[in-house]
Structure formats: structure tokens, C-alpha cells
Design an enzyme around this catalytic site. Structure first.
Site, PDB file in Angstrom:
ATOM      1  CB  CYS A 191      10.017  -9.152 -36.577  1.00  0.00           C
ATOM      2  SG  CYS A 191      10.640  -9.216 -38.277  1.00  0.00           S
TER       3      CYS A 191
ATOM      4  CG  ASN B 250      -1.809  -9.016 -35.486  1.00  0.00           C
ATOM      5  OD1 ASN B 250      -0.611  -9.224 -35.594  1.00  0.00           O
ATOM      6  ND2 ASN B 250      -2.517  -8.549 -36.480  1.00  0.00           N
TER       7      ASN B 250
END
Length: 414
Positions: free
Chosen positions: A138, A242
């Protein structure tokens, strides 16, 4: 509640020649993920309502002899370990799964090994999940300034302790633990290779890498070469890629260019839960793709809203407020008109949503390039907010250890 077959997005006929799977099934501990695709946990997005939609529309795209989208791994949105330990009502709601959802997947955020251990123990002993993912990716300032998310792997001892605690508790109930990370804090403070090796040494089942640093947020392009290097370096467990997967063809290209064992898809599925149909078809070796009409997209939007109302225990206002942020993603590229879009963004009931959907032309075809490509906010590069003195050393000092032990309280939010 099953997605109505009369309104499910239609899939183009598969190729006539026999399909060959692009990748073998993804193995995470005792779990076999037939279609090697993972829904990335996204705050405020990947609750049980959205996951239900992705799984059921994905299942509608079953490819004969291959995988279907229901067999992918759908990860819950992030919850903080401290909030799990304190049994925050909203956090316990976020931990919910459908009865037919398997494997049940939860992502934990933590900066405190003790809280991590207790949260993983609750999840394991109360049978709340079959898989735990740890968030080390994050980039949000309120997370990184507490030493969490993408900032945390810089502190090797803290990272190792958190991973070890989760793996040990998960192993008691045969629950595999994976980690999701970024390249590092910025280009001068990369951590992914060392952190991945630490995680493997502590017994994780897989590593997912977003090919950006925290300082990039979602700007620029994901660095797929970092995913390739990680795959070449880490050979003991699967490595998942990703970043910038907007279509099934992007996923196939990532596999070709990096050699990764599977893909993690985030923003690309916003307003497109049928992307998991495309991905399952692509990895099964089929060229079938979903190209929904505006009527089919509107029906999916309506079903999503209905699932959200269910998620909020029948509270239509709360469910409709939640669906508002999805509307622009669903209608991207379609000629819906600014007035209708603005009104849709203010809906407060399913009846109001139905009235507005009825004004759309259901026969408008999929707008192709206008609807494809990036979704969600990209942001811009920035200086990463960090605890004071965070970069002075790769290990925690006494003051920092005291700070991080309290940091989760300000992130969990109830």
C-alpha cells in the site's frame, strides 16, 4: 443469488482449434487455483458483493476443457490486524464470505508482529479464511507514514517478524500465507528482492509483486522487468505479477515477458467484473472475449448494487451510495450522456437506479478502445511519507519500535 443468464455479458465463440493452457494451475499450499489469476485486494472495492459478481460472471465464461473464472482467487479488501483483534464491527463485516466462496481469502495489514499473530490466530481458529495475504504494497500516505504498507520491508527485522508470525499461526490450520509487495519505497530504496527471500525463508506460499515503487503510486508504467528479475531470483515458490493488466492480452504479455506463474489484477476489473471471464479463457488457451452491450453492462451494474444492498443488510441508501463510485467505471466509453451520468452518481435507491437505467439504450454495442485501457486514478509521483528517521537504518531502533506498536490504531479506523 446467481447472476441472471439473460443479462450476463456475452462471450464471443471460442477458437475452433483445441486449446492448450498457457500456464499450469497455481498452487498455494493445499489450494489449487486452476485459473492462475488473483483479484487484488482494493479498499472499498473487493467486498463480498464485488467478489460475488466477479466469481459468478467469471463462471459464465467457462471454456470447454479449460478453466473458468470462478476458479480464480478473489482476495478480500485489506483489514488491519489490530481491528481484527479488537473485533471492530465493520472489520468483521469485511471478513464475510459467501458460503460457496473457496478458497476464502483475507488480506491483513499490520505493523505489529504481536497483533499479526493474534489476528492470524483468530482467523485460523475461528475458521474465517483458507488463505491469508499480507499487505506490504500500500502506498497511501496514512499507511506509509506509520511505517506500514510499502514502507515496511525497509525494516528487515520488522518485516521478518510479521511474516513469521502469520506463517506460524496459519500453519497450525494448514492456511497458506502469501505476501504482496512493491519494488520499494523509491528507486533509491528498493527492497523487493531481499524482502522476497526473507518471506520465502519464513515459509510463505507465494510472492506477488506490483512493478512500481511507493513513490510512483499508480503513475507511469509498471516495471515488468522487476517481476522478471524476481521470478529469476525466487524459484522455491510461485511469483505473481501485478501492474498495468487492463485486458486478458496484457496478462498473456506479462507472462511471456516475465515468466511469472500467475497474475494479480486490480484496477483493470473496475466496472468490468467479466474481465475474469476473459482471463480464464486466455489462460485456458482460448481467444474468446466478452463484449457486452450497454444493456448488459447496465444489468451488471444493477446486480452489483443489489449485492451491495445485501452486504449492508438491506440498507438501500448505503448500498446505493457505495455503487456510485463504480458507475463511471461501468459506463466508460459508452454514450450515456452527462445528465444521466450525473444523476446516476446521486442515486439513493434501487428504484431510482432502475429509472435511470431505463433511459439507456440497451442495444449500444461495446465501444472497444473507448472502454478499454486504464481505469482508476493514476495520481502522480510523490515523496513517500515515512516515520521520522525511517531511512537511517534497515533495522528498527527503540523509538521506532515503540511508534509502530501504536501505529495500527490510527490506520484501523474502527
Amino acid at each position: 443469488m446467481s447472476a441472471p443468464t439473460t443479462t450476463s455479458p456475452r462471450t464471443a465463440p471460442p477458437a475452433t482449434q483445441a486449446a492448450s493452457p498457457v500456464l499450469p494451475p497455481l498452487r498455494l499450499g493445499r489450494h489449487t487455483i486452476t485459473s492462475p489469476v488473483v483479484l487484488a485486494p482494493m479498499a472499498g472495492i473487493t467486498n463480498v458483493a464485488f467478489r460475488r459478481l466477479c466469481r459468478r460472471y467469471g463462471a459464465a465464461g467457462h471454456v470447454a476443457g479449460g478453466a473458468d473464472g470462478a476458479s480464480s482467487l478473489y482476495v478480500n479488501e485489506m483489514v488491519t490486524s489490530r481491528a481484527v483483534v479488537e473485533r471492530s464491527p465493520e472489520t468483521m463485516r469485511l471478513l464475510e464470505h459467501d458460503p460457496d466462496e473457496h478458497p476464502r481469502s483475507v488480506q491483513l495489514y499490520s505493523v505489529d508482529p504481536g497483533a499479526t499473530r493474534l489476528a492470524a490466530r483468530i482467523i485460523a481458529t475461528e475458521d474465517r479464511a483458507d488463505h491469508i495475504d499480507l499487505n506490504f504494497g500500500c502506498p497511501v500516505p496514512k499507511v506509509t507514514r506509520k511505517g506500514g504498507g510499502a514502507a515496511l520491508p525497509w525494516k528487515r527485522d520488522l518485516f521478518r517478524s510479521i511474516v513469521a508470525a502469520a506463517v506460524e499461526e496459519g500453519s497450525r490450520r494448514d492456511i497458506p500465507v502469501t505476501v504482496k509487495m512493491r519494488k520499494g519505497i523509491d528507486d533509491e530504496h528498493l527492497t523487493y528482492l531481499e524482502a522476497a527471500q526473507i518471506a520465502v525463508d519464513e515459509g510463505v506460499a507465494a510472492i506477488s509483486l506490483h512493478g512500481r515503487t511507493a513513490s510512483q503510486a499508480y503513475s507511469g508504467q509498471a516495471d515488468w522487468s522487476a517481476i522478471r528479475l524476481l521470478k529469476e531470483t525466487i524459484t522455491q515458490v510461485p511469483v505473481l505479477g501485478n501492474g498495468d493488466i487492463w485486458s486478458a492480452d496484457d496478462a498473456l504479455r506479462m507472462v511471456r515477458e516475465t515468466g511469472c506463474d500467475g497474475v494479480v489484477v486490480g484496477r483493470g476489473c473496475l466496472g468490468r467484473p467479466w474481465l475474469f471471464t476473459d482471463l480464464a479463457a486466455a489462460f485456458a488457451g482460448s481467444d474468446a472475449r466478452v463484449r457486452p452491450t450497454l444493456g448488459e453492462v447496465a444489468a451488471t451494474l444493477r446486480l452489483h448494487a443489489e449485492h451491495l444492498v445485501d452486504f449492508y443488510d438491506g440498507d438501500e441508501l448505503r448500498g446505493c451510495r457505495d455503487i456510485r463510485k463504480h458507475i463511471a467505471w461501468y459506463l466508460k466509453g459508452f454514450p450515456a450522456g452527462s445528465r444521466v451520468r450525473n444523476q446516476l452518481a446521486l442515486v439513493d435507491s434501487l428504484a431510482a437506479l432502475d429509472e435511470l437505467i431505463a433511459t439507456l439504450d440497451p442495444d449500444v454495442p461495446w465501444p472497444a478502445e473507448a472502454a478499454d485501457g486504464p481505469r482508476g486514478r493514476a495520481g502522480s509521483p510523490r515523496t513517500v511519507a515515512l516515520p521520522e528517521g525511517w531511512l537511517r537504518s534497515r533495522e528498527l531502533d527503540a523509538d521506532q519500535a515503540a511508534q509502530v506498536s501504536q501505529a495500527e490504531l490510527s490506520v484501523s479506523g474502527g
